[in-house]
Design a protein around this motif. Structure first.
Motif, PDB file in Angstrom:
ATOM      1  N   GLU A 146      -7.139  11.935  -6.992  1.00 48.13           N
ATOM      2  CA  GLU A 146      -7.308  10.718  -7.784  1.00 48.13           C
ATOM      3  C   GLU A 146      -7.311  10.983  -9.280  1.00 48.13           C
ATOM      4  OE1 GLU A 146     -10.493   8.206  -6.368  1.00 48.13           O
ATOM      5  OE2 GLU A 146     -10.364   9.085  -4.359  1.00 48.13           O
ATOM      6  N   GLY A 147      -7.169  12.256  -9.662  1.00 43.99           N
ATOM      7  CA  GLY A 147      -7.109  12.584 -11.078  1.00 43.99           C
ATOM      8  C   GLY A 147      -8.395  12.321 -11.825  1.00 43.99           C
ATOM      9  N   LEU A 148      -9.560  12.520 -11.169  1.00 44.02           N
ATOM     10  CA  LEU A 148     -10.837  12.261 -11.821  1.00 44.02           C
ATOM     11  C   LEU A 148     -11.094  13.316 -12.894  1.00 44.02           C
ATOM     12  CD1 LEU A 148     -12.983  11.375  -8.663  1.00 44.02           C
ATOM     13  CD2 LEU A 148     -11.571   9.877 -10.084  1.00 44.02           C
ATOM     14  N   LEU A 149     -11.528  12.873 -14.070  1.00 43.81           N
ATOM     15  CA  LEU A 149     -11.622  13.772 -15.222  1.00 43.81           C
ATOM     16  C   LEU A 149     -13.044  13.999 -15.718  1.00 43.81           C
ATOM     17  CD1 LEU A 149      -8.613  12.378 -17.308  1.00 43.81           C
ATOM     18  CD2 LEU A 149      -8.644  14.396 -15.815  1.00 43.81           C
ATOM     19  N   SER A 150     -14.018  13.272 -15.199  1.00 36.47           N
ATOM     20  CA  SER A 150     -15.372  13.394 -15.721  1.00 36.47           C
ATOM     21  C   SER A 150     -16.379  13.152 -14.604  1.00 36.47           C
ATOM     22  CB  SER A 150     -15.608  12.381 -16.840  1.00 36.47           C
ATOM     23  OG  SER A 150     -15.610  11.057 -16.319  1.00 36.47           O
ATOM     24  N   VAL A 151     -17.642  13.532 -14.882  1.00 34.75           N
ATOM     25  CA  VAL A 151     -18.724  13.268 -13.946  1.00 34.75           C
ATOM     26  C   VAL A 151     -18.866  11.766 -13.719  1.00 34.75           C
ATOM     27  CG1 VAL A 151     -21.222  13.483 -13.584  1.00 34.75           C
ATOM     28  CG2 VAL A 151     -19.938  15.389 -14.587  1.00 34.75           C
ATOM     29  N   GLU A 152     -18.644  10.999 -14.790  1.00 34.88           N
ATOM     30  CA  GLU A 152     -18.734   9.532 -14.671  1.00 34.88           C
ATOM     31  C   GLU A 152     -17.635   8.997 -13.759  1.00 34.88           C
ATOM     32  OE1 GLU A 152     -19.024  11.262 -17.495  1.00 34.88           O
ATOM     33  OE2 GLU A 152     -21.180  10.902 -17.730  1.00 34.88           O
ATOM     34  N   ASP A 153     -16.417   9.554 -13.862  1.00 33.31           N
ATOM     35  CA  ASP A 153     -15.335   9.132 -12.971  1.00 33.31           C
ATOM     36  C   ASP A 153     -15.693   9.393 -11.515  1.00 33.31           C
ATOM     37  OD1 ASP A 153     -13.836   8.401 -15.149  1.00 33.31           O
ATOM     38  OD2 ASP A 153     -12.559  10.189 -15.132  1.00 33.31           O
TER      39      ASP A 153
ATOM     40  N   LEU B 218     -17.203   7.819  -6.068  1.00 33.29           N
ATOM     41  CA  LEU B 218     -17.891   8.270  -4.864  1.00 33.29           C
ATOM     42  C   LEU B 218     -19.380   7.946  -4.831  1.00 33.29           C
ATOM     43  CD1 LEU B 218     -16.301  11.850  -4.685  1.00 33.29           C
ATOM     44  CD2 LEU B 218     -15.559   9.810  -3.439  1.00 33.29           C
ATOM     45  N   GLY B 219     -19.945   7.545  -5.956  1.00 33.00           N
ATOM     46  CA  GLY B 219     -21.387   7.308  -6.037  1.00 33.00           C
ATOM     47  C   GLY B 219     -22.183   8.548  -6.377  1.00 33.00           C
ATOM     48  N   ALA B 220     -21.597   9.729  -6.223  1.00 35.13           N
ATOM     49  CA  ALA B 220     -22.320  10.975  -6.445  1.00 35.13           C
ATOM     50  C   ALA B 220     -22.837  11.049  -7.879  1.00 35.13           C
ATOM     51  CB  ALA B 220     -21.417  12.170  -6.161  1.00 35.13           C
ATOM     52  N   GLY B 221     -24.117  11.367  -8.022  1.00 42.23           N
ATOM     53  CA  GLY B 221     -24.711  11.522  -9.340  1.00 42.23           C
ATOM     54  C   GLY B 221     -25.166  10.241  -9.994  1.00 42.23           C
ATOM     55  N   THR B 222     -25.056   9.111  -9.297  1.00 47.42           N
ATOM     56  CA  THR B 222     -25.386   7.826  -9.942  1.00 47.42           C
ATOM     57  C   THR B 222     -26.779   7.321  -9.609  1.00 47.42           C
ATOM     58  OG1 THR B 222     -24.416   6.558  -8.108  1.00 47.42           O
ATOM     59  CG2 THR B 222     -22.964   7.136  -9.951  1.00 47.42           C
ATOM     60  N   ASN B 223     -27.525   8.047  -8.755  1.00 51.43           N
ATOM     61  CA  ASN B 223     -28.892   7.611  -8.457  1.00 51.43           C
ATOM     62  C   ASN B 223     -29.880   8.400  -9.313  1.00 51.43           C
ATOM     63  OD1 ASN B 223     -31.002   6.206  -7.119  1.00 51.43           O
ATOM     64  ND2 ASN B 223     -31.292   7.962  -5.776  1.00 51.43           N
ATOM     65  N   CYS B 224     -30.370   9.526  -8.815  1.00 47.68           N
ATOM     66  CA  CYS B 224     -31.352  10.279  -9.601  1.00 47.68           C
ATOM     67  C   CYS B 224     -30.683  11.169 -10.636  1.00 47.68           C
ATOM     68  CB  CYS B 224     -32.243  11.122  -8.696  1.00 47.68           C
ATOM     69  SG  CYS B 224     -31.479  12.604  -8.014  1.00 47.68           S
ATOM     70  N   GLY B 225     -29.403  11.466 -10.455  1.00 44.18           N
ATOM     71  CA  GLY B 225     -28.660  12.230 -11.448  1.00 44.18           C
ATOM     72  C   GLY B 225     -28.905  13.722 -11.420  1.00 44.18           C
ATOM     73  N   SER B 226     -29.773  14.220 -10.533  1.00 49.17           N
ATOM     74  CA  SER B 226     -30.104  15.635 -10.567  1.00 49.17           C
ATOM     75  C   SER B 226     -28.969  16.525 -10.086  1.00 49.17           C
ATOM     76  CB  SER B 226     -31.368  15.912  -9.746  1.00 49.17           C
ATOM     77  OG  SER B 226     -31.215  15.475  -8.416  1.00 49.17           O
ATOM     78  N   CYS B 227     -27.948  15.955  -9.453  1.00 50.22           N
ATOM     79  CA  CYS B 227     -26.793  16.747  -9.032  1.00 50.22           C
ATOM     80  C   CYS B 227     -25.681  16.755 -10.076  1.00 50.22           C
ATOM     81  CB  CYS B 227     -26.253  16.237  -7.697  1.00 50.22           C
ATOM     82  SG  CYS B 227     -25.619  14.546  -7.758  1.00 50.22           S
ATOM     83  N   ARG B 228     -25.844  16.038 -11.160  1.00 50.50           N
ATOM     84  CA  ARG B 228     -24.786  15.941 -12.161  1.00 50.50           C
ATOM     85  C   ARG B 228     -24.374  17.307 -12.737  1.00 50.50           C
ATOM     86  NH1 ARG B 228     -23.625  10.949 -14.524  1.00 50.50           N
ATOM     87  NH2 ARG B 228     -23.393  11.922 -16.568  1.00 50.50           N
ATOM     88  N   PRO B 229     -25.314  18.228 -13.012  1.00 45.64           N
ATOM     89  CA  PRO B 229     -24.866  19.544 -13.483  1.00 45.64           C
ATOM     90  C   PRO B 229     -23.981  20.269 -12.482  1.00 45.64           C
ATOM     91  CG  PRO B 229     -27.184  19.219 -13.988  1.00 45.64           C
ATOM     92  CD  PRO B 229     -26.777  18.083 -13.098  1.00 45.64           C
ATOM     93  N   GLU B 230     -24.295  20.161 -11.191  1.00 45.58           N
ATOM     94  CA  GLU B 230     -23.469  20.802 -10.175  1.00 45.58           C
ATOM     95  C   GLU B 230     -22.105  20.121 -10.075  1.00 45.58           C
ATOM     96  OE1 GLU B 230     -25.989  22.143  -6.510  1.00 45.58           O
ATOM     97  OE2 GLU B 230     -27.003  20.455  -7.454  1.00 45.58           O
TER      98      GLU B 230
ATOM     99  N   LEU C 160     -18.573  21.938 -10.667  1.00 44.65           N
ATOM    100  CA  LEU C 160     -17.501  21.848  -9.671  1.00 44.65           C
ATOM    101  C   LEU C 160     -16.233  21.286 -10.295  1.00 44.65           C
ATOM    102  CD1 LEU C 160     -16.778  22.162  -6.661  1.00 44.65           C
ATOM    103  CD2 LEU C 160     -17.592  19.815  -6.317  1.00 44.65           C
ATOM    104  N   LEU C 161     -16.373  20.286 -11.138  1.00 46.68           N
ATOM    105  CA  LEU C 161     -15.220  19.708 -11.840  1.00 46.68           C
ATOM    106  C   LEU C 161     -14.534  20.756 -12.694  1.00 46.68           C
ATOM    107  CD1 LEU C 161     -13.664  17.069 -12.598  1.00 46.68           C
ATOM    108  CD2 LEU C 161     -15.316  16.785 -14.449  1.00 46.68           C
ATOM    109  N   SER C 162     -15.317  21.533 -13.434  1.00 47.13           N
ATOM    110  CA  SER C 162     -14.749  22.569 -14.307  1.00 47.13           C
ATOM    111  C   SER C 162     -14.010  23.618 -13.490  1.00 47.13           C
ATOM    112  CB  SER C 162     -15.871  23.214 -15.118  1.00 47.13           C
ATOM    113  OG  SER C 162     -15.375  24.272 -15.900  1.00 47.13           O
ATOM    114  N   ARG C 163     -14.627  24.086 -12.394  1.00 47.81           N
ATOM    115  CA  ARG C 163     -13.986  25.122 -11.580  1.00 47.81           C
ATOM    116  C   ARG C 163     -12.714  24.601 -10.921  1.00 47.81           C
ATOM    117  NH1 ARG C 163     -16.992  26.204  -7.397  1.00 47.81           N
ATOM    118  NH2 ARG C 163     -18.884  25.005  -7.827  1.00 47.81           N
TER     119      ARG C 163
END
Length: 876
Positions: free
Chosen positions: A837-844, A849-861, A865-868
């Motif tokens: 889907e060409g996602l470019l950011s944690v916000e994308d 997918l919803g990932a990282g939009t609740n408590c946000g504690s997985c956002r660094p991971e 993962l996005l960088s790698r």
């Protein structure tokens, strides 16, 4: 029937000291629907992964439902008569100091109050301490030395208004995720800078402007350096300094300290000093990395010194802030739950305070000297000084330092009582009497969070079996010991009123803790009590402390404490060359009595591990996924190796959560030395030393099962999955018949077996079915086994096409290991979305997918993962 039509009940989360409000609704089938309370001032509707999964933790399969004596169920009268008689007998024969209570920040304030009153007021001993001693005792001691009272100066609103927030020994992103999201919102809206001070690179570093990876134990040297610069640059608030005592001596001591002990380069030190001094609105948040030390109190005072000298305390957006680890650690401090305190922040050593409390309670005597603090208490149990011990809602056989010795001491104690919600803990298994207590969502009472906000916990589920409230159990024992009138309580509201009335007496002594305006609260008003920050008097509600320069020492001044940094109690030696840092994970809580019941929470990091720097791993001959044996004079542990530069060379990190119930060889506190701060009594849990070797196993395995797994090999670790359990295994001894072994450990002698056995290669795969449904599967190899674990964990109870291969069929989606626990989003799902889907950011990724939009504690991971993934794509 479902609970969709039932009303929601406002309550409070039972995990960390943030004190998030929750809305609870019974599901109609014994379960619970949970969401954040948008009106609660601690979280405004946001919950972390643990809070979001609370509904998965209220089942009854693990619950203690009736009193037990010697492992045999009995009635309440028999059990309570025995408890009262054994405590009375010990006191009569050996004196009141021969008995002890070890309690917990899991207790509600009303429970805590009754326990403290019973021990200090009527048994006549101060031998009541709490597992909060392991978390924040150094902060209490530092507050009292500086302020004259255990007062938290600021509020959560300071995070919204600060221009700089310094996190010291606090992985806020994982341990207090809701506060961390509040901080990130401030960063977004007002540009708040973030500095992390921690030897380890943690999730909190992902959004930091500066990470100071100082050497373990050198926090005091860092803040002494800051105090030196505050003085040298003329940043001392001269007007505010008139309210301080000891500033010159503290600056002289700080100037003479050895800043090189931090191990930090000059340019990083200069950047930190410049940022702190030039940013008036600065909050310094500190937690276990500061407190859990043999010099923890000095570290706390080194931080407080800087805020006091600069006059940055008690004002919007600035001040030192201790964040607590348990939901009611603060409430325990308020009722005198520590062995060296009296209720309502009154002083045990003060004769006038003791007399006032004794008269108020109608007690014959109140002890004049501090009781045994946690480590000393269990030493006294071990050497026979304690004859009767009552442990309430905590698991010291795992969580105390030198945990093996503590477990053995409890087992050998002449009489041990455990009140808890389950018999399945390391501590409960060695007790003489077990008392079934109500759990969160079954209790009524109050808790106090880290910023002094009192919130209600409310009953929404019925008490199961014969379970009773803790205040009720304690009061009944008090009555059976002969203290009838003092413990004749009808409900928690009555206890709350008594506590509030006593706080008015404390207020007359000029103490900070005063909620006397609630002393006449009605039962109905108590039931409807909204979150309220103390103090609560006729003249004041809530607010900050100390902006006016008035403190609680006799002369009204604060004390600037002269501090000299000292290294940890233990230093690396050739026999124990590595420094072991211990701490918490994002999705687990203490010893997992509650969180291990949630398959969702167990999906992120399901196995105990140790983080090792690549250079150390190379020198030890350890590869990623190897098992590692850690040893020292106190104990041993076997953990899975994670090779990472998040830890510095010579330093290890391991989580605290696993027990003999979940991973027998991973009880990490067995390796923690029982060294304590001489002022606070808090153990040093961040700097023990260990040796490390590769665990030489003859075989490695992975298993899934619909039913509980019985394991007795050299290494095992198990976790919940949606329809059963998963487990990692390893052993030194050869197994000749893996099909028979599989039938034994899965208790499935009559199941249909499909096997692939390679005796020469040391590999085996055994799948057991009942009818078409898979009941268990076992995968064995001579090296750490390579199978699709997260896919296999979904198979128990299903009709699986080809589980023998251990791989995902091409036609089946494979989400991979869980990364976002709130929404159960796996690594592979995220990678696929990035690639397709060409996602470019944690916000994308969050939007898709919803990932990282609740408590946000997985956002660094997610960011990592996005960088790698992007780097891999670029390389291709």
């Amino acid at each position: 029937m479902d609970g969709a039509g039932l009303p929601e009940t406002k309550s409070t989360c039972p995990y960390c000291g943030v004190g998030c409000g929750v809305l609870l609704r019974p599901s109609g089938e014994g379960g619970l629907d949970v969401r954040g309370d948008p009106d609660h001032p601690a979280n405004f509707g946001r919950l972390c992964s643990k809070g979001s999964a609370l509904g998965q933790t209220v089942g009854l399969e693990h619950r203690l439902l009736a009193p037990q004596i010697g492992g045999v169920e009995t009635d309440w009268d028999t059990a309570l008569d025995l408890v009262a008689e054994r405590f009375k007998s010990a006191i009569a024969q050996h004196g009141p100091d021969s008995v002890a209570f070890y309690v917990s920040g899991q207790l509600l304030t009303e429970d805590y109050y009754v326990a403290n009153k019973l021990m200090k007021g009527f048994i006549g001993s101060a031998n009541i301490d709490t597992n909060s001693r392991l978390c924040m005792a150094s902060s209490v001691a530092g507050h009292k030395r500086a302020f004259g009272s255990d007062t938290v100066p600021g509020t959560y609103e300071d995070l919204d208004q600060a221009d700089l927030v310094v996190l010291v020994g606090s992985n806020l992103a994982w341990c207090h995720p809701v506060l961390h999201q509040r901080l990130l919102q401030a960063r977004k809206t007002r540009g708040t800078k973030i500095v992390v001070v921690d030897p380890r690179r943690t999730a909190s570093c992902a959004d930091a402007d500066l990470h100071l990876a100082l050497q373990p134990g050198s926090d005091a040297a860092l803040f002494n350096g800051l105090l030196t610069q505050i003085a040298a640059r003329g940043a001392v608030d001269a007007d505010y300094a008139a309210n301080l005592s000891g500033l010159e001596a503290a600056v002289a001591s700080a100037t003479a300290d050895d800043l090189t002990a931090t191990g930090l380069p000059h340019h990083e030190l200069r950047a930190f000093f410049d940022l702190w001094i030039n940013t008036p609105k600065v909050v310094t948040i500190y937690s276990q990395g500061v407190n859990q030390s043999t010099t923890g109190t000095d570290k706390v005072n080194a931080i407080l010194n800087c805020h006091l000298a600069a006059g940055r305390i008690g004002k919007p957006g600035c001040g030192p802030f201790s964040v607590t680890g348990q939901p009611n650690a603060m409430g325990g401090r308020e009722v005198g739950g520590l062995a060296n305190m009296l209720a309502c922040h009154l002083d045990l050593e003060n004769a006038d305070h003791r007399a006032a409390v004794r008269q108020f309670w109608g007690a014959d005597t109140v002890p004049s000297a501090a009781g045994l603090k946690a480590v000393d208490m269990f030493s006294a149990v071990a050497n026979g000084r304690i004859k009767a011990l009552w442990i309430i809602h905590t698991n010291p056989a795992v969580s105390m330092p030198d945990a093996d010795a503590v477990r053995d001491a409890i087992a050998a104690c002449p009489f041990t009582v455990v009140s808890d919600i389950t018999a399945q803990t390391d501590t409960a298994r060695v007790a003489d009497v077990l008392l079934p207590a109500t759990a969160w969502a079954e209790k009524e009472g109050t808790v106090t969070n880290s910023d002094r906000t009192i919130s209600r916990q409310r009953r929404v589920l019925p008490a199961p079996g014969l379970a009773r409230d803790d205040w009720d159990i304690l009061a009944e024992v008090g009555r059976r010991m002969g203290f009838d009138d003092a413990f004749d309580y009808a409900n928690p509201a009555e206890i709350f009123r008594e506590h509030a009335t006593l706080s008015g007496i404390a207020g007359q002594f000029g103490r900070d803790y005063d909620i006397s305006a609630l002393a006449d609260i009605s039962d109905a008003a108590y039931a409807a009590l909204q979150p309220t920050r103390w103090p609560v008097t006729k003249n004041r509600i809530g607010g900050r402390f100390f902006a006016d320069g008035r403190f609680f020492h006799a002369d009204g001044k604060a004390r600037i404490i002269a501090v000299t940094s000292r290294p940890p109690a233990t230093s690396p030696t050739p026999d124990s060359p590595f420094v072991l840092n211990t701490g918490r994970l994002r999705d687990q809580w203490h010893t997992m009595t509650r969180t291990a019941l949630s398959p969702r929470l167990s999906g992120h990091l399901p196995e105990p591990f140790v983080d090792i720097h690549p250079k150390d791993a190379a020198s030890l001959g350890i590869s990623s996924s190897d098992l590692v044996s850690l040893r020292n004079a106190h104990g041993r542990a076997i953990l899975r190796a994670r090779i990472t530069k998040d830890v510095q060379q010579g330093q290890f990190f391991a989580p605290i959560h696993w027990t003999a119930e979940t991973a027998r060889c991973a009880r990490i506190d067995a390796l923690v030395a029982p060294a304590t701060d001489p002022i606070s009594g808090q153990p040093e849990s961040k700097a023990s030393t260990v040796s490390a070797t590769r665990f030489q196993a003859a075989w490695y395995g992975f298993a899934v099962s619909k039913a509980e797994i019985t394991l007795d090999c050299d290494y095992w670790a198990k976790a919940r999955v949606p329809q059963g359990f998963r487990a990692e295994l390893a052993g030194r001894n050869r197994v000749d018949d893996w099909e028979a072994e599989a039938r034994r450990i899965f208790a499935a002698p009559n199941a249909t077996a499909a096997c692939v056995i390679d005796a020469a290669g040391g590999a085996a795969r055994v799948v057991l079915r009942e009818g078409d449904a898979l009941v268990a599967a076992l995968y064995i190899a001579r090296q750490p086994i390579a199978v699709m674990r997260d896919y296999l964990a979904t198979l128990p109870g299903t009709v699986a096409a080809d589980p023998l291969s251990g791989r995902v069929p091409a036609s089946v989606p494979n989400p991979g290991p869980t990364l976002c626990s709130c929404f159960a989003v796996g690594v592979n799902t995220i990678v696929t979305a990035i690639e397709t889907e060409g996602l470019l950011s944690v916000e994308d990724i969050g939007a898709a997918l919803g990932a990282g939009t609740n408590c946000g504690s997985c956002r660094p991971e997610i960011a990592d993962l996005l960088s790698r993934t992007r780097l891999k794509e670029a390389a291709e």
